[in-house]
Design an enzyme around this catalytic site. Sequence first.
Site, PDB file in Angstrom:
ATOM      1  N   GLY A  93       3.653  -0.272   1.056  1.00 34.74           N
ATOM      2  CA  GLY A  93       4.553   0.740   1.485  1.00 34.74           C
ATOM      3  C   GLY A  93       5.698   0.877   0.975  1.00 34.74           C
TER       4      GLY A  93
ATOM      5  N   PHE B 142      -2.417   1.822   6.371  1.00 36.10           N
ATOM      6  CA  PHE B 142      -2.359   2.772   7.387  1.00 36.10           C
ATOM      7  C   PHE B 142      -1.128   3.664   7.104  1.00 36.10           C
ATOM      8  CE2 PHE B 142       0.226   3.155  11.702  1.00 36.10           C
ATOM      9  CZ  PHE B 142      -0.925   4.085  12.039  1.00 36.10           C
TER      10      PHE B 142
ATOM     11  N   GLY C 230       0.952   3.060   4.323  1.00 36.74           N
ATOM     12  CA  GLY C 230       1.045   2.817   2.612  1.00 36.74           C
ATOM     13  C   GLY C 230       0.296   3.576   1.972  1.00 36.74           C
TER      14      GLY C 230
ATOM     15  N   ASP D 141      -6.432  -6.032   7.213  1.00 38.38           N
ATOM     16  CA  ASP D 141      -5.349  -5.921   8.204  1.00 38.38           C
ATOM     17  C   ASP D 141      -4.858  -7.194   8.768  1.00 38.38           C
ATOM     18  OD1 ASP D 141      -4.614  -5.498  10.885  1.00 38.38           O
ATOM     19  OD2 ASP D 141      -5.838  -3.709  11.128  1.00 38.38           O
TER      20      ASP D 141
ATOM     21  N   TYR E  80       7.383  -0.562  19.063  1.00 36.98           N
ATOM     22  CA  TYR E  80       7.991  -0.869  18.013  1.00 36.98           C
ATOM     23  C   TYR E  80       8.939  -2.186  18.236  1.00 36.98           C
ATOM     24  CZ  TYR E  80      10.208  -0.818  13.279  1.00 36.98           C
ATOM     25  OH  TYR E  80      10.759  -0.986  12.072  1.00 36.98           O
TER      26      TYR E  80
ATOM     27  N   LYS F 273       8.944  -5.921  17.508  1.00 32.55           N
ATOM     28  CA  LYS F 273       9.629  -6.779  16.500  1.00 32.55           C
ATOM     29  C   LYS F 273      10.336  -8.002  17.293  1.00 32.55           C
ATOM     30  CE  LYS F 273       9.047  -4.593  12.567  1.00 32.55           C
ATOM     31  NZ  LYS F 273       8.679  -5.143  11.489  1.00 32.55           N
TER      32      LYS F 273
ATOM     33  N   THR G 162      16.778   2.591   5.777  1.00 39.38           N
ATOM     34  CA  THR G 162      16.666   2.186   4.431  1.00 39.38           C
ATOM     35  C   THR G 162      16.053   3.299   3.832  1.00 39.38           C
ATOM     36  OG1 THR G 162      16.991   0.036   4.575  1.00 39.38           O
ATOM     37  CG2 THR G 162      16.377   0.505   2.470  1.00 39.38           C
TER      38      THR G 162
ATOM     39  N   ARG H 121      10.894  10.312   8.951  1.00 41.02           N
ATOM     40  CA  ARG H 121      12.391   9.996   9.003  1.00 41.02           C
ATOM     41  C   ARG H 121      13.072  10.891   8.753  1.00 41.02           C
ATOM     42  NH1 ARG H 121      11.315   3.530   7.192  1.00 41.02           N
ATOM     43  NH2 ARG H 121       9.526   4.497   6.036  1.00 41.02           N
TER      44      ARG H 121
HETATM   45  P1  NAD Z   1       5.974   1.754   5.488  1.00 39.15           P
HETATM   46  O1  NAD Z   1       5.296   2.503   6.712  1.00 39.15           O
HETATM   47  O2  NAD Z   1       6.293   2.482   4.225  1.00 39.15           O
HETATM   48  O3  NAD Z   1       5.216   0.396   5.021  1.00 39.15           O
HETATM   49  C1  NAD Z   1       4.655  -0.722   5.886  1.00 39.15           C
HETATM   50  C2  NAD Z   1       3.257  -1.118   5.312  1.00 39.15           C
HETATM   51  O4  NAD Z   1       2.729  -1.791   6.178  1.00 39.15           O
HETATM   52  C3  NAD Z   1       2.078   0.254   4.906  1.00 39.15           C
HETATM   53  O5  NAD Z   1       1.883   0.038   3.802  1.00 39.15           O
HETATM   54  C4  NAD Z   1       1.191   0.134   5.891  1.00 39.15           C
HETATM   55  O6  NAD Z   1       0.020   0.392   5.500  1.00 39.15           O
HETATM   56  C5  NAD Z   1       1.136  -1.456   5.978  1.00 39.15           C
HETATM   57  N1  NAD Z   1       0.563  -1.710   7.584  1.00 39.15           N
HETATM   58  C6  NAD Z   1       0.739  -1.121   8.457  1.00 39.15           C
HETATM   59  N2  NAD Z   1      -0.287  -1.819   9.478  1.00 39.15           N
HETATM   60  C7  NAD Z   1      -0.908  -2.718   8.828  1.00 39.15           C
HETATM   61  C8  NAD Z   1      -1.666  -3.609   9.240  1.00 39.15           C
HETATM   62  N3  NAD Z   1      -2.139  -3.868  10.632  1.00 39.15           N
HETATM   63  N4  NAD Z   1      -2.280  -4.702   8.294  1.00 39.15           N
HETATM   64  C9  NAD Z   1      -1.794  -4.584   6.915  1.00 39.15           C
HETATM   65  N5  NAD Z   1      -0.959  -3.641   6.494  1.00 39.15           N
HETATM   66  C10 NAD Z   1      -0.404  -2.709   7.590  1.00 39.15           C
HETATM   67  O7  NAD Z   1       7.415   1.135   5.876  1.00 39.15           O
HETATM   68  P2  NAD Z   1       8.490   0.538   5.476  1.00 39.15           P
HETATM   69  O8  NAD Z   1       9.660   1.346   5.471  1.00 39.15           O
HETATM   70  O9  NAD Z   1       8.248   0.139   3.755  1.00 39.15           O
HETATM   71  O10 NAD Z   1       8.992  -0.636   6.231  1.00 39.15           O
HETATM   72  C11 NAD Z   1       8.498  -2.042   5.863  1.00 39.15           C
HETATM   73  C12 NAD Z   1       8.854  -3.064   6.918  1.00 39.15           C
HETATM   74  O11 NAD Z   1      10.328  -3.111   7.249  1.00 39.15           O
HETATM   75  C13 NAD Z   1       8.220  -2.693   8.545  1.00 39.15           C
HETATM   76  O12 NAD Z   1       7.963  -4.210   9.042  1.00 39.15           O
HETATM   77  C14 NAD Z   1       9.373  -2.106   8.945  1.00 39.15           C
HETATM   78  O13 NAD Z   1       9.302  -2.317  10.399  1.00 39.15           O
HETATM   79  C15 NAD Z   1      10.453  -2.820   8.253  1.00 39.15           C
HETATM   80  N6  NAD Z   1      11.892  -1.995   8.401  1.00 39.15           N
HETATM   81  C16 NAD Z   1      11.890  -1.012   7.758  1.00 39.15           C
HETATM   82  C17 NAD Z   1      13.267  -0.145   7.690  1.00 39.15           C
HETATM   83  C18 NAD Z   1      13.316   1.211   6.851  1.00 39.15           C
HETATM   84  O14 NAD Z   1      14.492   1.626   7.067  1.00 39.15           O
HETATM   85  N7  NAD Z   1      12.562   1.558   6.094  1.00 39.15           N
HETATM   86  C19 NAD Z   1      14.190  -0.131   8.704  1.00 39.15           C
HETATM   87  C20 NAD Z   1      13.813  -1.469   9.665  1.00 39.15           C
HETATM   88  C21 NAD Z   1      12.383  -2.207   9.356  1.00 39.15           C
HETATM   89  N1  UDP Z   2      16.388  13.079  13.099  1.00 38.19           N
HETATM   90  C1  UDP Z   2      16.658  14.442  13.058  1.00 38.19           C
HETATM   91  N2  UDP Z   2      15.795  15.021  12.337  1.00 38.19           N
HETATM   92  C2  UDP Z   2      14.989  14.882  11.739  1.00 38.19           C
HETATM   93  C3  UDP Z   2      14.416  13.356  11.946  1.00 38.19           C
HETATM   94  C4  UDP Z   2      15.202  12.486  12.553  1.00 38.19           C
HETATM   95  O1  UDP Z   2      17.898  14.763  13.536  1.00 38.19           O
HETATM   96  O2  UDP Z   2      14.127  15.624  11.216  1.00 38.19           O
HETATM   97  C5  UDP Z   2      17.482  11.920  13.701  1.00 38.19           C
HETATM   98  C6  UDP Z   2      16.667  11.067  14.923  1.00 38.19           C
HETATM   99  O3  UDP Z   2      16.756  11.758  16.054  1.00 38.19           O
HETATM  100  C7  UDP Z   2      17.814  10.060  14.795  1.00 38.19           C
HETATM  101  C8  UDP Z   2      18.195   9.822  13.355  1.00 38.19           C
HETATM  102  O4  UDP Z   2      17.791  11.041  12.873  1.00 38.19           O
HETATM  103  O5  UDP Z   2      18.587  10.148  15.679  1.00 38.19           O
HETATM  104  C9  UDP Z   2      17.365   8.856  12.481  1.00 38.19           C
HETATM  105  O6  UDP Z   2      15.916   9.029  12.820  1.00 38.19           O
HETATM  106  P1  UDP Z   2      14.734   8.338  11.868  1.00 38.19           P
HETATM  107  O7  UDP Z   2      13.709   8.651  12.495  1.00 38.19           O
HETATM  108  O8  UDP Z   2      14.925   8.461  10.539  1.00 38.19           O
HETATM  109  O9  UDP Z   2      14.962   6.620  12.158  1.00 38.19           O
HETATM  110  P2  UDP Z   2      15.615   5.890  13.643  1.00 38.19           P
HETATM  111  O10 UDP Z   2      16.880   5.257  13.089  1.00 38.19           O
HETATM  112  O11 UDP Z   2      15.877   6.617  14.755  1.00 38.19           O
HETATM  113  O12 UDP Z   2      14.508   4.799  13.737  1.00 38.19           O
END
Ligand code: NAD
Ligand code: UDP
Length: 322
Positions: free
Chosen positions: A11, A35, A37, A57, A144, A148, A174, A185
């Site tokens: 991912g 899924f 990634g 998985d 979610y 978590k 992030t 996002r």
């Molecule tokens: P992402 O969706 O890009 O990556 C998630 C990865 O997990 C993907 O490669 C997906 O294929 C894999 N995956 C999902 N379900 C799976 C399963 N059942 N078995 C094996 N692999 C599986 O998301 P990301 O932004 O890289 O996030 C990574 C982690 O960080 C996640 O746990 C997410 O909840 C957490 N997180 C991310 C953010 C952010 O802003 N990016 C914020 C808060 C938490």
């Molecule tokens: N959002 C928006 N337009 C978009 C996508 C998201 O205004 O096209 C808003 C969403 O309603 C939220 C914030 O941007 O208030 C961040 O959304 P995101 O889905 O990135 O992450 P969240 O922090 O809500 O998990």
Amino acid sequence: MKKILITGGAGFLGSHLTRRLLDFGHEVTVMDNLFTGNKSNIYDFQDNPRFTFLLQDVTQPFWGQFDDIYNLACPASPIHYQRNPVETIKTSFLGMMNVLELALKTKARVLHTSTSEIYGDPMVHPQPETYWGNVNTIGIRSCYDEGKRAAESLCVDYRREYGVDARLVRIFNTYGPNMHPQDGRVISNFIMQALRNEDITLYGDGEQTRSFQYVDDLIDAFVALMDKDRTELEAACGKAGFDIPVINAGNPGEFTIKELAETILELIPESTGKLVYHPLPKDDPQRRKPDITLAKTLLGWEPKVPLKEGLVPAIEYFRTHL
Ligand code: NAD
Ligand code: UDP
């Protein structure tokens, strides 16, 4: 050299973490069911003899001897995690349990990626780690958020009951290269819309806030927390009142979503995209900003990349994915 497992390593965040750990000289195994990634995120590593990819998985038990396990597997974008909510909560809970079982049997250290979503729509602002949150247990985000929260709970109980060395990072929004361009996002949406000269879709009045962290800063926090000596870390966390090491990792700069849209349009001046307003999704948190005092104290970590600077490489990445 350490042997490291990254679940969800194909991912967005996982691909950056993989690169960093390979650069440090470690042996890295990525486990992912693809899924959300994409193999293109890990394509660069395929010829590296210290890199292995396992299509698996995390909800199914697995085995392997690793020093460190980073648990990232879980879709992160609301659109993706709401598409298949039962799978989402199963991935959070069963995936976490499988990781902790493996760690228990093999004495591996675990870093779990939790989220600012465990604070829900927060009543305390900014959010310190001591805040318990305000989460709707039956809302559209609960698969979610509650998944978590249950994963955090599992970590702390495997630690209390069996002594597993588990550490938690609560990640705030992030962004950066390798984000899925269609993941829904806000940053990927706004940049893709601006580059395609489409309307910029603000949900609600655009006055809700988020704090946006550049991916390199987050990877610094992961590595700093994982590498910290256990005894020292436990003592410091105990003093701070926690049974488990837990830190917020985010950039405390707080922006309204409208300000974000305006900043992106400033950085893509050729765009003819206009701001348009859509209904606010249910349970959308109004404000979000991390209190990072604990991460600063424990790890000497704080983010370095301001939003305007980090958006530049992100925009360049999306330009190549139009
Ligand atoms: P992402 O969706 O890009 O990556 C998630 C990865 O997990 C993907 O490669 C997906 O294929 C894999 N995956 C999902 N379900 C799976 C399963 N059942 N078995 C094996 N692999 C599986 O998301 P990301 O932004 O890289 O996030 C990574 C982690 O960080 C996640 O746990 C997410 O909840 C957490 N997180 C991310 C953010 C952010 O802003 N990016 C914020 C808060 C938490
Ligand atoms: N959002 C928006 N337009 C978009 C996508 C998201 O205004 O096209 C808003 C969403 O309603 C939220 C914030 O941007 O208030 C961040 O959304 P995101 O889905 O990135 O992450 P969240 O922090 O809500 O998990």
